[in-house]
Motif scaffolding. Structure first.
Motif, PDB file in Angstrom:
ATOM      1  N   LEU A 130       0.828  -1.205   0.000  1.00 22.65           N
ATOM      2  CA  LEU A 130       0.000   0.000   0.000  1.00 22.65           C
ATOM      3  C   LEU A 130       0.863   1.256   0.000  1.00 22.65           C
ATOM      4  CD1 LEU A 130      -3.036   0.299  -0.084  1.00 22.65           C
ATOM      5  CD2 LEU A 130      -3.051   0.517   2.403  1.00 22.65           C
ATOM      6  N   LYS A 131       1.947   1.230   0.772  1.00 23.05           N
ATOM      7  CA  LYS A 131       2.848   2.383   0.818  1.00 23.05           C
ATOM      8  C   LYS A 131       3.468   2.638  -0.554  1.00 23.05           C
ATOM      9  CE  LYS A 131       4.101   1.208   5.574  1.00 23.05           C
ATOM     10  NZ  LYS A 131       5.171   0.658   6.441  1.00 23.05           N
ATOM     11  N   LEU A 132       3.911   1.576  -1.192  1.00 25.79           N
ATOM     12  CA  LEU A 132       4.558   1.734  -2.491  1.00 25.79           C
ATOM     13  C   LEU A 132       3.570   2.158  -3.568  1.00 25.79           C
ATOM     14  CD1 LEU A 132       6.947  -1.355  -2.418  1.00 25.79           C
ATOM     15  CD2 LEU A 132       7.623   1.041  -2.392  1.00 25.79           C
ATOM     16  N   MET A 133       2.349   1.597  -3.538  1.00 23.15           N
ATOM     17  CA  MET A 133       1.370   1.937  -4.572  1.00 23.15           C
ATOM     18  C   MET A 133       0.871   3.366  -4.421  1.00 23.15           C
ATOM     19  SD  MET A 133      -0.668  -1.632  -5.071  1.00 23.15           S
ATOM     20  CE  MET A 133      -1.362  -1.131  -6.641  1.00 23.15           C
ATOM     21  N   GLY A 134       0.898   3.862  -3.194  1.00 22.98           N
ATOM     22  CA  GLY A 134       0.572   5.275  -2.989  1.00 22.98           C
ATOM     23  C   GLY A 134       1.611   6.161  -3.658  1.00 22.98           C
TER      24      GLY A 134
ATOM     25  N   GLN B   3      11.410   7.460  -3.363  1.00 22.34           N
ATOM     26  CA  GLN B   3      11.247   6.781  -4.652  1.00 22.34           C
ATOM     27  C   GLN B   3      10.334   7.583  -5.574  1.00 22.34           C
ATOM     28  OE1 GLN B   3      10.283   4.787  -1.826  1.00 22.34           O
ATOM     29  NE2 GLN B   3      11.529   2.932  -1.877  1.00 22.34           N
ATOM     30  N   THR B   4      10.650   7.532  -6.868  1.00 25.80           N
ATOM     31  CA  THR B   4       9.752   8.118  -7.862  1.00 25.80           C
ATOM     32  C   THR B   4       8.563   7.184  -8.044  1.00 25.80           C
ATOM     33  OG1 THR B   4      10.812   6.996  -9.716  1.00 25.80           O
ATOM     34  CG2 THR B   4      11.730   9.133  -9.047  1.00 25.80           C
ATOM     35  N   ALA B   5       7.529   7.666  -8.739  1.00 25.69           N
ATOM     36  CA  ALA B   5       6.347   6.834  -8.992  1.00 25.69           C
ATOM     37  C   ALA B   5       6.737   5.574  -9.761  1.00 25.69           C
ATOM     38  CB  ALA B   5       5.300   7.635  -9.760  1.00 25.69           C
ATOM     39  N   ARG B   6       7.614   5.729 -10.745  1.00 28.64           N
ATOM     40  CA  ARG B   6       8.035   4.565 -11.537  1.00 28.64           C
ATOM     41  C   ARG B   6       8.806   3.572 -10.676  1.00 28.64           C
ATOM     42  NH1 ARG B   6      12.753   4.642 -14.894  1.00 28.64           N
ATOM     43  NH2 ARG B   6      12.906   2.753 -16.138  1.00 28.64           N
ATOM     44  N   GLU B   7       9.699   4.076  -9.846  1.00 28.87           N
ATOM     45  CA  GLU B   7      10.459   3.198  -8.965  1.00 28.87           C
ATOM     46  C   GLU B   7       9.552   2.457  -7.991  1.00 28.87           C
ATOM     47  OE1 GLU B   7      14.720   5.643  -8.695  1.00 28.87           O
ATOM     48  OE2 GLU B   7      13.086   6.078  -7.307  1.00 28.87           O
ATOM     49  N   ALA B   8       8.596   3.182  -7.404  1.00 30.43           N
ATOM     50  CA  ALA B   8       7.705   2.567  -6.415  1.00 30.43           C
ATOM     51  C   ALA B   8       6.873   1.453  -7.037  1.00 30.43           C
ATOM     52  CB  ALA B   8       6.793   3.628  -5.804  1.00 30.43           C
ATOM     53  N   GLY B   9       6.389   1.667  -8.264  1.00 31.90           N
ATOM     54  CA  GLY B   9       5.618   0.626  -8.943  1.00 31.90           C
ATOM     55  C   GLY B   9       6.456  -0.616  -9.205  1.00 31.90           C
ATOM     56  N   PHE B  10       7.699  -0.410  -9.602  1.00 34.51           N
ATOM     57  CA  PHE B  10       8.603  -1.536  -9.864  1.00 34.51           C
ATOM     58  C   PHE B  10       8.934  -2.276  -8.571  1.00 34.51           C
ATOM     59  CE2 PHE B  10      13.011  -3.109 -10.195  1.00 34.51           C
ATOM     60  CZ  PHE B  10      12.858  -4.011 -11.247  1.00 34.51           C
ATOM     61  N   TYR B  11       9.226  -1.541  -7.516  1.00 40.05           N
ATOM     62  CA  TYR B  11       9.603  -2.176  -6.256  1.00 40.05           C
ATOM     63  C   TYR B  11       8.423  -2.912  -5.623  1.00 40.05           C
ATOM     64  CZ  TYR B  11      13.798   0.706  -6.702  1.00 40.05           C
ATOM     65  OH  TYR B  11      14.959   1.277  -7.163  1.00 40.05           O
ATOM     66  N   ALA B  12       7.209  -2.484  -5.912  1.00 34.34           N
ATOM     67  CA  ALA B  12       6.038  -3.214  -5.412  1.00 34.34           C
ATOM     68  C   ALA B  12       6.006  -4.622  -6.009  1.00 34.34           C
ATOM     69  CB  ALA B  12       4.754  -2.464  -5.762  1.00 34.34           C
ATOM     70  N   ARG B  13       6.333  -4.730  -7.286  1.00 32.48           N
ATOM     71  CA  ARG B  13       6.379  -6.053  -7.922  1.00 32.48           C
ATOM     72  C   ARG B  13       7.500  -6.909  -7.337  1.00 32.48           C
ATOM     73  NH1 ARG B  13       7.464  -3.823 -13.532  1.00 32.48           N
ATOM     74  NH2 ARG B  13       8.087  -5.959 -13.974  1.00 32.48           N
ATOM     75  N   ILE B  14       8.653  -6.286  -7.079  1.00 31.85           N
ATOM     76  CA  ILE B  14       9.778  -7.015  -6.491  1.00 31.85           C
ATOM     77  C   ILE B  14       9.399  -7.524  -5.100  1.00 31.85           C
ATOM     78  CG2 ILE B  14      12.152  -6.834  -5.670  1.00 31.85           C
ATOM     79  CD1 ILE B  14      11.933  -6.828  -8.701  1.00 31.85           C
ATOM     80  N   LEU B  15       8.680  -6.699  -4.341  1.00 33.26           N
ATOM     81  CA  LEU B  15       8.285  -7.080  -2.981  1.00 33.26           C
ATOM     82  C   LEU B  15       7.429  -8.348  -2.998  1.00 33.26           C
ATOM     83  CD1 LEU B  15       8.359  -6.130   0.015  1.00 33.26           C
ATOM     84  CD2 LEU B  15       6.194  -4.972  -0.432  1.00 33.26           C
ATOM     85  N   VAL B  16       6.477  -8.420  -3.922  1.00 31.85           N
ATOM     86  CA  VAL B  16       5.634  -9.618  -4.043  1.00 31.85           C
ATOM     87  C   VAL B  16       6.469 -10.805  -4.509  1.00 31.85           C
ATOM     88  CG1 VAL B  16       3.660 -10.644  -5.239  1.00 31.85           C
ATOM     89  CG2 VAL B  16       3.561  -8.255  -4.482  1.00 31.85           C
TER      90      VAL B  16
ATOM     91  N   ALA C 138       3.404   5.281  -6.124  1.00 35.56           N
ATOM     92  CA  ALA C 138       3.334   5.025  -7.569  1.00 35.56           C
ATOM     93  C   ALA C 138       2.129   5.701  -8.223  1.00 35.56           C
ATOM     94  CB  ALA C 138       3.287   3.524  -7.821  1.00 35.56           C
ATOM     95  N   ASN C 139       1.268   6.326  -7.426  1.00 40.74           N
ATOM     96  CA  ASN C 139       0.047   6.965  -7.936  1.00 40.74           C
ATOM     97  C   ASN C 139      -0.823   5.975  -8.719  1.00 40.74           C
ATOM     98  OD1 ASN C 139       0.887   9.523  -6.928  1.00 40.74           O
ATOM     99  ND2 ASN C 139       2.180   9.794  -8.743  1.00 40.74           N
ATOM    100  N   SER C 140      -0.877   4.743  -8.234  1.00 43.14           N
ATOM    101  CA  SER C 140      -1.630   3.698  -8.925  1.00 43.14           C
ATOM    102  C   SER C 140      -3.124   3.850  -8.657  1.00 43.14           C
ATOM    103  CB  SER C 140      -1.168   2.323  -8.444  1.00 43.14           C
ATOM    104  OG  SER C 140      -2.005   1.308  -8.950  1.00 43.14           O
ATOM    105  N   THR C 141      -3.926   3.696  -9.726  1.00 42.89           N
ATOM    106  CA  THR C 141      -5.376   3.738  -9.532  1.00 42.89           C
ATOM    107  C   THR C 141      -5.870   2.520  -8.762  1.00 42.89           C
ATOM    108  OG1 THR C 141      -5.666   2.714 -11.714  1.00 42.89           O
ATOM    109  CG2 THR C 141      -5.824   5.117 -11.596  1.00 42.89           C
ATOM    110  N   TRP C 142      -5.043   1.468  -8.704  1.00 41.71           N
ATOM    111  CA  TRP C 142      -5.416   0.272  -7.949  1.00 41.71           C
ATOM    112  C   TRP C 142      -5.209   0.461  -6.449  1.00 41.71           C
ATOM    113  CZ3 TRP C 142      -8.202  -3.432 -10.080  1.00 41.71           C
ATOM    114  CH2 TRP C 142      -8.128  -3.646 -11.450  1.00 41.71           C
ATOM    115  N   TYR C 143      -4.702   1.612  -6.045  1.00 41.85           N
ATOM    116  CA  TYR C 143      -4.442   1.853  -4.626  1.00 41.85           C
ATOM    117  C   TYR C 143      -5.698   1.622  -3.784  1.00 41.85           C
ATOM    118  CZ  TYR C 143      -3.283   4.299  -0.286  1.00 41.85           C
ATOM    119  OH  TYR C 143      -3.085   4.609   1.039  1.00 41.85           O
TER     120      TYR C 143
END
Length: 940
Positions: free
Chosen positions: A181-185, A370-383, A187-192
């Motif tokens: 949730l922290k990372l997707m926030g 982290q930038t939005a792009r970085e946060a989105g990528f790191y969210a995938r790595i976390l999973v 990342a400005n993800s609409t799935w947040y």
């Protein structure tokens, strides 16, 4: 459950440009709390003829659209169905943009509906999926998808894929959900909001648990556990393999026949396997050319396994391509392991940058900027970390942009703390892989890793004495690349980013006494970083201008320029020295700080000191590479600049240096350290002789008594299965205008493609010629209902090959990598066209230097290098056609030098076919049509 209302949207269109292309079908499904409530579907008449590619992709024909409404007629119903409901779909922005243009909204101001892309959600929830295409994901998640690339089915598939993915998300641990949730926030993800709903429900179920950061690591399996007392005993003396064991396994009623359906006994395979066995038993350097269909991988793998098990010593098998590595790892090794008594361990070894570094990961993950792009990528790595046993990036489906971010968290020799790292012993992914390799009987690697192992004094691979190199014809070029240097702007900036991270961690160390000195040093480091960056800009700008001055007639071009006495970088010597001096000064300061911290011996801080020291060592190596690469070429080394210059930008620049001759180095650093090396390929000989490979690979320096040769012909009947034809009246480039040559090429390739009804692979030596012919052929192919696929026009290699295999009436225009490693068995490929004899351009810096070196030895550069290299590549191109004993087809050569030049016969002599035909184009096409008719009659 996916709560709320969504409209799942999917379109089929005539192309990918919303401003130019048209909608031909729309499908929409409305979801309410995860349940379909209604749907909308309509075909749409685009009032234009459909491209062949779209008809093949969708199954929609021009006839199906004749009575369909125009887009204007269905727009009110579309808008009414969508309303202001959020849009959901697979790459849904594409569909949203087409609808926006249809309703009169530009791409810069699309319709305002919020979009939920199922690709983004799938990459998060299923990071290790083979790919993230809709059909693949629906199959993986058991979502019904009756007809892919039809709008309503795809819309419904995407809708229920989203429902399934959200359900899978709800199974995640509450700690993982909160970190996500922290990372997707960020990342400005609409799935947040969706993830937040899932996390809130999970928190209520586990409300009493404290929320802390998740480690995300799976437990180790037995093979990965560290046991300092475990040491495999290796035999001090070797025991030979009995050659009769080869027949026992590979013979007509051998052990392999029990596990392979319709097993084909191949005498050629047994001959090669016996040869490899003798080489291993007697400590020889063996050259083995094995024709296509021999089964050479099993011919060397079997004796390697038998010897490794008998002697308790490992064998390394090295390949050039990933495709062959995957064949060995996924097919050949498991097959042998099925056999009774074949209990052996194999390991696929990769370079450390393929693995995630846990220390770098945790450091990066804990940062707040982290930038939005970085946060989105790191969210995938976390999973992914909760799912992986290996930490190998190959499990992830990366885009090109992802590799830049991976470099922030991957393992690096430059920043590895070794035993000082708290993750080193049990959880380090690199060490897990190393332990697996140490316990393995068979190690599968690639040439790059084997050669890099030499460069770092054998620290990458465990000790071994037997080496088998498949695809060995690439050895010289791979060695040249890995024993050389490359300097790029990205390399300098990447190093500076490691300095930034190291200095940031140093600044967080609490200090006493010397606090003021630390602050001053950190300020100096920051100042020097800016100076290095400025110096790098000042260094690279004149190099770009230097290249532009050489190619004044173009604003976008690729060029390679060799540095020599008459054309060098002496005019920017001050800039070179300035950059080198500033890097060295920054490194000295880092090392000083590291030494100060080490001297204080504070627990937990030595890791940071070691990291800073390693970053400095990398910087010193970078400075040395810059100084060396910018020199002029010498007798021993070639120096050059590669550049892609674009208007209003620097483009890409690299300054390179490499040894002119690698043979002596290979002999001294590799061959002399091994008891046996087997070199194999389908293309090692020129005119049936191994002389060229022996000279270029350095085996000329080995004891002649140790060098053994074996040629094994293909089991395929080329004279019956294939036709080789040379067009005798093709114009020579340069003898006619470029336009006349391209027009002639286009005409004959089009005629050939129509004659074969597609099923044609055309191999070019020039990307420009490929593009020109593609543009001129396209209208004709559309009229003939033939799908034309162009390399780097319609996609990359793997996607194009997949399309080519699945579309009967298709023509594939390829260059470079398409000449080898392409495997299209069966009726999908019936004709291979070789446009030009594949000579290397003599102006390529490395090629020019090699030819000069031969001239200095009073040898003819053409006959000793250019010609044999072209013949080897020609053989590779010819080999694309016949891949099984059932294949039939023609190879057509559109370069009459095969018959007009004395050296042309060497090309033909090197092929596995004993005869060829030659005639003018018109007669050639008549003969080919008759040959096709004869083949059809014979088949029926």
């Amino acid at each position: 459950m996916l709560l709320g209302s969504y409209v799942s949207l999917d379109l089929e269109t005539t192309g990918t440009d919303p401003q130019r292309d048209k909608i031909i079908e729309i499908g929409m499904v409305k979801l309410v709390d995860g349940i379909e409530s209604e749907y909308f579907h309509s075909l749409i008449n685009p009032n234009t003829k459909l491209p062949v590619k779209i008809k093949r992709l969708t199954g929609i024909t021009d006839e199906m659209l004749i009575g369909a409404p125009n887009i204007e007629d269905v727009l009110p119903a579309i808008q009414d169905f969508i309303g202001d409901t959020p849009l959901l779909g697979h790459n849904v922005q594409f569909d949203r943009d087409f609808v926006s243009v249809a309703v009169g909204r530009p791409n810069t101001n699309p319709i305002a509906n919020v979009i939920y892309d199922t690709v983004e959600l799938a990459r998060l929830v299923l990071p290790s999926a083979f790919n993230h295409r809709l059909a693949t994901l629906c199959q993986l998640c058991n979502v019904n998808l009756p007809s892919h690339h039809r709008a309503l089915d795809d819309a419904r598939g995407a809708a229920f894929l989203a429902v399934d993915l959200v359900h899978r998300l709800s199974q995640f641990e509450v700690l993982l959900l909160n970190d996500l949730l922290k990372l997707m926030g960020k990342a400005n993800s609409t799935w947040y909001g969706v993830v937040e709903q899932v996390a809130n429900r999970a928190s209520k179920e586990f409300g009493s648990r404290k929320i802390t950061s998740i480690t995300g690591l799976r437990p180790l399996n037995d093979a990965q556990q560290y046991n300092p007392e475990e040491e495999i005993e290796r035999n001090e003396t070797y025991h030979s393999i009995d050659e009769t064991e080869i027949t026992l396994h590979l013979g007509n009623e051998g052990l392999l026949s029990e596990v392979i359906t319709n097993y084909e006994h191949r005498p050629q395979q047994i001959a090669m396997a016996r040869g490899v066995t003798r080489a291993i038993n007697n400590g020889k350097f063996m050259l083995a050319e094995a024709g296509t269909g021999t089964g050479k991988s099993m011919a060397y793998l079997l004796p390697a396994v038998l010897w490794a098990k008998k002697n308790n010593h490992r064998v390394v098998i090295s390949t050039h391509t990933i495709n062959l590595q995957e064949q060995l790892w996924n097919k050949d090794v498991p097959l042998l392991q099925l056999l009774h008594g074949m209990d052996f361990k194999a390991c696929l070894v990769k370079g450390r940058s393929n693995f995630l570094c846990l220390r770098r990961w945790y450091s990066t993950f804990s940062e707040n900027d982290q930038t939005a792009r970085e946060a989105g990528f790191y969210a995938r790595i976390l999973v992914w970390l909760t799912q992986t046993d290996t930490g190998d990036r190959a499990e992830l489906n990366f885009s090109r942009e992802d590799f830049d971010l991976w470099n922030n968290i991957c393992a690096e020799s430059e920043t590895c703390l070794g035993k000082k790292c708290r993750h080193f012993y049990n959880v380090c992914f690199v060490n897990r892989a190393r332990r697996c390799a140490e316990k393995a009987d068979i190690i599968i690697a690639n040439h790059s890793l084997v050669l890099s192992n030499i460069a770092v004094e054998n620290k990458l691979l465990p000790p071994y004495k037997i080496l088998i190199m498949d695809e060995a014809h690439h050895l010289e070029d791979t060695a040249t690349r890995h024993l050389g240097t490359e300097v790029t702007r990205w390399g300098v900036l990447h190093w500076l980013s490691t300095v930034t991270k190291a200095s940031k961690r140093l600044s967080e160390i609490p200090r006493q006494g010397e606090y003021q000195r630390q602050v001053e040093n950190l300020a100096k480091i920051k100042e020097l970083q800016h100076k290095v960056r400025d110096a790098a800009d000042i260094f690279f700008e004149p190099i770009a201008a230097f290249l532009a001055s050489i190619n004044k007639n173009s604003t976008h071009f690729k060029v390679s320029v060799r540095l020599k006495e008459s054309l060098n970088l002496s005019h920017i010597q001050v800039e070179i020295e300035n950059l080198v001096q500033r890097i060295n000064k920054l490194c000295d300061l880092l090392q000083q700080m590291a030494a100060d911290i080490e001297s204080e011996q504070v627990d937990g801080e030595s890791q940071l000191a070691r990291e800073a020291s390693l970053v400095a060592e990398t910087g010193l190596a970078l400075a040395a590479d810059i100084s060396f690469s910018c020199q002029s070429s010498s007798d021993n080394s070639v120096h050059w600049i590669d550049g892609e210059i674009k208007e209003d930008s620097h483009g890409f620049l690299s300054i390179n240096a490499a040894p002119v001759k690698v043979g002596e180095l290979l002999n001294r650093l590799l061959y002399n350290e091994k008891d046996c090396v087997v070199f194999t390929s389908a293309t090692l000989t020129v005119d049936k002789m191994f002389d060229h490979f022996i000279e270029r690979s350095g085996l000329i320096f080995a004891d002649p008594e140790r060098v053994k040769k074996l040629r094994v012909d293909s089991p395929f009947l080329y004279n019956e299965q294939s036709l080789l034809y040379v067009a005798s009246d093709m114009p020579t480039p340069g003898a006619v205008s470029e336009k006349e040559y391209i027009d002639c090429l286009t005409e004959v390739i089009s005629d050939i493609s129509i004659t074969f009804g597609g099923k044609t692979l055309v191999l070019f030596t020039s990307h420009k010629a490929l593009k020109d012919v593609y543009c001129k052929m396209k209208p004709t192919m559309e009229e003939e209902d033939i799908l034309l696929l162009g390399h780097n026009i319609d996609g990359g290699r793997s996607r194009l090959v997949e399309e080519f295999k699945t579309n009967n009436r298709s023509v594939l225009l390829g260059a470079a990598s398409f000449w080898e490693g392409l495997d299209v068995p069966g009726k999908a490929l019936s004709c291979v066209v070789l446009v030009r004899l594949p000579f290397w351009p003599p102006t390529m810096p490395v090629v020019e230097a090699r030819i000069e070196a031969l001239r200095n030895e009073n040898k003819n550069g053409f006959s000793h290098f250019s010609l044999p290299e072209a013949i080897i590549k020609f053989k590779q191109g010819f080999g694309r056609l016949i891949r099984t004993s059932y294949d039939e087809g023609a190879v057509i050569v559109l370069d009459n030098r095969v018959i007009t030049k004395r050296y042309g016969q060497k090309f033909v002599n090197s092929l596995p076919i004993n005869k060829y035909k030659s005639a003018p184009r018109a007669k050639m096409l008549e003969d080919i049509k008759k040959w096709i008719q004869d083949v059809d009659v014979k088949s029926n």
